[in-house]
Structure formats: C-alpha cells, structure tokens
Design a protein around this motif. Sequence first.
Motif, PDB file in Angstrom:
ATOM      1  N   SER A 217       0.835  -1.196   0.000  1.00 14.81           N
ATOM      2  CA  SER A 217       0.000   0.000   0.000  1.00 14.81           C
ATOM      3  C   SER A 217       0.865   1.239   0.000  1.00 14.81           C
ATOM      4  O   SER A 217       1.930   1.272   0.635  1.00 14.81           O
ATOM      5  CB  SER A 217      -0.918   0.002   1.226  1.00 14.81           C
ATOM      6  N   GLU A 218       0.407   2.261  -0.692  1.00 13.37           N
ATOM      7  CA  GLU A 218       1.151   3.525  -0.748  1.00 13.37           C
ATOM      8  C   GLU A 218       1.250   4.173   0.637  1.00 13.37           C
ATOM      9  O   GLU A 218       2.239   4.815   0.967  1.00 13.37           O
ATOM     10  CB  GLU A 218       0.451   4.480  -1.720  1.00 13.37           C
ATOM     11  N   ASP A 219       0.204   3.968   1.448  1.00  9.37           N
ATOM     12  CA  ASP A 219       0.180   4.559   2.791  1.00  9.37           C
ATOM     13  C   ASP A 219       1.230   3.942   3.720  1.00  9.37           C
ATOM     14  O   ASP A 219       1.596   4.544   4.729  1.00  9.37           O
ATOM     15  CB  ASP A 219      -1.206   4.395   3.424  1.00  9.37           C
ATOM     16  N   GLN A 220       1.678   2.726   3.390  1.00  9.36           N
ATOM     17  CA  GLN A 220       2.612   2.015   4.267  1.00  9.36           C
ATOM     18  C   GLN A 220       4.069   2.190   3.858  1.00  9.36           C
ATOM     19  O   GLN A 220       4.958   1.648   4.525  1.00  9.36           O
ATOM     20  CB  GLN A 220       2.295   0.513   4.277  1.00  9.36           C
ATOM     21  N   MET A 221       4.330   2.947   2.797  1.00 10.92           N
ATOM     22  CA  MET A 221       5.677   2.960   2.229  1.00 10.92           C
ATOM     23  C   MET A 221       6.727   3.505   3.191  1.00 10.92           C
ATOM     24  O   MET A 221       7.848   3.015   3.237  1.00 10.92           O
ATOM     25  CB  MET A 221       5.693   3.743   0.915  1.00 10.92           C
ATOM     26  N   ASP A 222       6.376   4.516   3.967  1.00 11.77           N
ATOM     27  CA  ASP A 222       7.348   5.049   4.937  1.00 11.77           C
ATOM     28  C   ASP A 222       7.683   4.007   6.002  1.00 11.77           C
ATOM     29  O   ASP A 222       8.848   3.846   6.395  1.00 11.77           O
ATOM     30  CB  ASP A 222       6.785   6.312   5.604  1.00 11.77           C
ATOM     31  N   PHE A 223       6.646   3.289   6.459  1.00 15.14           N
ATOM     32  CA  PHE A 223       6.863   2.227   7.444  1.00 15.14           C
ATOM     33  C   PHE A 223       7.730   1.112   6.864  1.00 15.14           C
ATOM     34  O   PHE A 223       8.683   0.638   7.506  1.00 15.14           O
ATOM     35  CB  PHE A 223       5.508   1.659   7.891  1.00 15.14           C
ATOM     36  N   VAL A 224       7.407   0.708   5.631  1.00  9.96           N
ATOM     37  CA  VAL A 224       8.166  -0.363   4.980  1.00  9.96           C
ATOM     38  C   VAL A 224       9.616   0.063   4.787  1.00  9.96           C
ATOM     39  O   VAL A 224      10.538  -0.728   5.005  1.00  9.96           O
ATOM     40  CB  VAL A 224       7.523  -0.739   3.624  1.00  9.96           C
ATOM     41  N   MET A 225       9.822   1.308   4.401  1.00 10.33           N
ATOM     42  CA  MET A 225      11.179   1.810   4.188  1.00 10.33           C
ATOM     43  C   MET A 225      11.994   1.742   5.480  1.00 10.33           C
ATOM     44  O   MET A 225      13.163   1.330   5.472  1.00 10.33           O
ATOM     45  CB  MET A 225      11.126   3.235   3.654  1.00 10.33           C
ATOM     46  N   ASN A 226      11.386   2.144   6.580  1.00 10.08           N
ATOM     47  CA  ASN A 226      12.076   2.072   7.872  1.00 10.08           C
ATOM     48  C   ASN A 226      12.402   0.634   8.262  1.00 10.08           C
ATOM     49  O   ASN A 226      13.491   0.342   8.785  1.00 10.08           O
ATOM     50  CB  ASN A 226      11.221   2.716   8.965  1.00 10.08           C
ATOM     51  N   GLU A 227      11.458  -0.282   7.985  1.00 14.80           N
ATOM     52  CA  GLU A 227      11.675  -1.695   8.296  1.00 14.80           C
ATOM     53  C   GLU A 227      12.819  -2.265   7.458  1.00 14.80           C
ATOM     54  O   GLU A 227      13.638  -3.054   7.945  1.00 14.80           O
ATOM     55  CB  GLU A 227      10.390  -2.498   8.048  1.00 14.80           C
ATOM     56  N   VAL A 228      12.866  -1.877   6.181  1.00 12.12           N
ATOM     57  CA  VAL A 228      13.934  -2.338   5.291  1.00 12.12           C
ATOM     58  C   VAL A 228      15.285  -1.819   5.790  1.00 12.12           C
ATOM     59  O   VAL A 228      16.278  -2.559   5.825  1.00 12.12           O
ATOM     60  CB  VAL A 228      13.673  -1.883   3.839  1.00 12.12           C
ATOM     61  N   LYS A 229      15.338  -0.563   6.197  1.00 10.87           N
ATOM     62  CA  LYS A 229      16.589   0.012   6.708  1.00 10.87           C
ATOM     63  C   LYS A 229      17.044  -0.705   7.974  1.00 10.87           C
ATOM     64  O   LYS A 229      18.243  -0.987   8.149  1.00 10.87           O
ATOM     65  CB  LYS A 229      16.403   1.501   6.980  1.00 10.87           C
ATOM     66  N   MET A 230      16.094  -1.001   8.852  1.00 12.02           N
ATOM     67  CA  MET A 230      16.433  -1.702  10.091  1.00 12.02           C
ATOM     68  C   MET A 230      16.939  -3.113   9.793  1.00 12.02           C
ATOM     69  O   MET A 230      17.903  -3.595  10.409  1.00 12.02           O
ATOM     70  CB  MET A 230      15.215  -1.768  11.016  1.00 12.02           C
TER      71      MET A 230
END
Length: 388
Positions: A217-230
């Motif tokens: 979802s487009e709304d989750q992209m910031d969350f997903v990005m942070n998870e990927v970085k972690m």
Amino acid sequence: MGMLQSIKMALRSIRSNKLRAVLTMLGIIIGVSSVIVLVSIAQGSAKNVTSQINQLGTNLLTVNTYSTDIELTEDKISKLSEIDGVKAVAPVVSGRVYVKKERTSSQITLTGTNGAYSDVRDAKVSQGRFITDLDVEYRQKIVVLGSDTATTFFGASNPIGQYIQVSGTSFKVVGVLASKGSSLGQSGDNVVIVPLSTGQRLVGSTTISTVYLQGKSEDQMDFVMNEVKMSLASMYPGKSDYYGVTNQQDVMDTMSSVSDTMTMMLGGIASISLLVGGIGIMNIMLVSVSERTKEIGIRKAIGAKRRDVLLQFLIEAVVLSSMGGVIGILFGLGLGKVVSSLMSLSISYSPTVILSSFLFSLVVGVVFGVFPANKASKLNPIQALRYQ
C-alpha cells in the motif's frame, strides 16, 4: 451616470484612438500570454517527469549496494521479502551484451531478474509471456525483448518462438514488452530481459547490487522503508554507507518541489511584463486626461460629479486591460500549441493559471488607472474650460 453608459463612453473613446489603444494593450497582451505559455510549459514538464517516475513502478523501494564488501545474497533477499508490508521483491543484475540475429547486431542493455519484476516495475507484456520463477530455477535460455529491440531484430514479424544470439548463445524469444518510452533519460524499450540465473552467467558475476521491493500500500511505504533500513542495518552492522534505500515517493516529492519552484519563478518573470503593461496604460491615460481637459471641464460645468469623471477614466483603464487580457489568453493558448509542436515540449494548460493571469491584468488596469482617473476628477472646471 450609470455604469453601462460609462462603459459605452469608454469604448467610444478607445475606438476613436484605435492604434493608441492597441499599443497600450500590447504590454498586457504580452504579459498574459507569457504567463500562460511559460507556466504551462513548466507544468507540462513536471507532469512528464512525474509520468516517467511512475513508469518505474508503483509503491517502489530500491535497495542499492555501493561496495563489494557487502553482498545481497539469496538468503538476505528472502529476509527482505518477509518484511511486513512488502508485496514482491525483484533482484536484478544488469550489463551490456551484444545481441545478434543474422546480419543485424547491436549492444543492448541486459537485465537478469525474476518473475516478480513484471509487477514491481510495471513491465507489461504485449506479446507472449514474461519470465517465471521456474525459468530462473532451471536457468532457461529464454529472453523477453523490449519493444524497440524487437523492432530492430524482427521488424514487423512476430518474434515469439524465434531465436536470437545473446553474447554468442542462442536464446528463445518468449515475450515482447509493451512500449514504455524513455524514463529519466533512459530508454525502457531497448532492453533484453533474461532469468536472473542466466543473466548472472552472461554478465560474469553473481553479485546482486540492486533489489526492487514493491509495497502493498502507498500509505505504508514510509513504514516499509524504515523496516527495510532496520533489516539491512542488522544484516550489515556498521556499514550503512555501503548501501542505500530509495523511496520512489521521495523522488517524486523532490521533483515536484523543484518543478513548483521553477513554475513560480517563470510565472514571476512573465508577470513583470504585466507590470510594464500597466505602466503603459497609466502613461496613455495621463495623456488622455491632458487631451480631454476641456471635455472634463464641460462635463463638470453641466453637473458631472467628481465620482462620474473618476469612474469614466477608471473604466477606460479597466476596459483596456481586460481586452488586452482576453487577447493575451487567446494568443497564449495559440502560441503554446505552436511552441509545443516545434520544440516537442509537453504543455499543460491550467484553468487556474489562465483565470489568475486575466484577473491580474484587471488588477493592473485598476491600480495603474487610479492615478490618471483621480487627476482627471480633481480638475477645476473653470481652469479646464480655459485650457488650450
């Protein structure tokens, strides 16, 4: 005296000095048309860039490695795919290879990837099929051609099922991509796509330096990005400088900010022409006041109030600026189409910009018409009648 009568008198006065009226309106015409053309070009370019970024895929995250000290192995890529919010993952290897069919040969960009690449990068197939995960597993010698590549080597004939040489090895064509055009200066149609395992063999390297991740979802992209970085930070502790994660939305926001700044700058530059046009209106109206001093004296002598004289000259200024605004809009729309055709530029007309430029021309007429009108209204009728 009524408003309608004041407008009629203003039009009569303009008609009696047609050439002077046209020259007076010229500044407004140039200003309005300049605003419309320049802002439309800027907005069209912005939409074109946004469209090109969207062609890269939807809800897209890109993981890039910048050093051979870290490696995106199959296990690590699998961990990234298990992150909550990640819909699909497409690892990529790329390089330049020689493609040949009979006497035709060319150096083409090669992409080795998996079946998810089609969805992640929005790579639609117009003929045949795309690569599958089975093709990757069994190292199949199959290829999907970009639309330009297919045209180069097969012309108008159907390439599906035919064979082509890639780096001296025969590959079976199983699909042709729909045309995507150029994206950020790079053609998406002059490519060949092969299974990831096959691509690694062709480029002579098993190193995967790029992975595309599609969010649910487009709304989750910031969350997903942070998870990927972690997740990457736990995989490669202390090596954050060796990799990067890019959010497509961040790129679009940056481009949007730049284009908005350019649009405002171009609009501001063009608006200067409107101010120059306003000065021209004020100059001509002052001349008109001097020429019609006796007329003003006669009107005041027979009972015209200061408000009537003020209104008459102010309406003349507004009529001049509004006529210039209308002609400027028509000229700007026509000039925009000509510029678009001659220079192959994208033009995007905005009703808001067109209306704003017209209203601005009216404001210019009022602002620069007030001083001459006020001067005319303050004339002493006896001195005006004696004026030679």
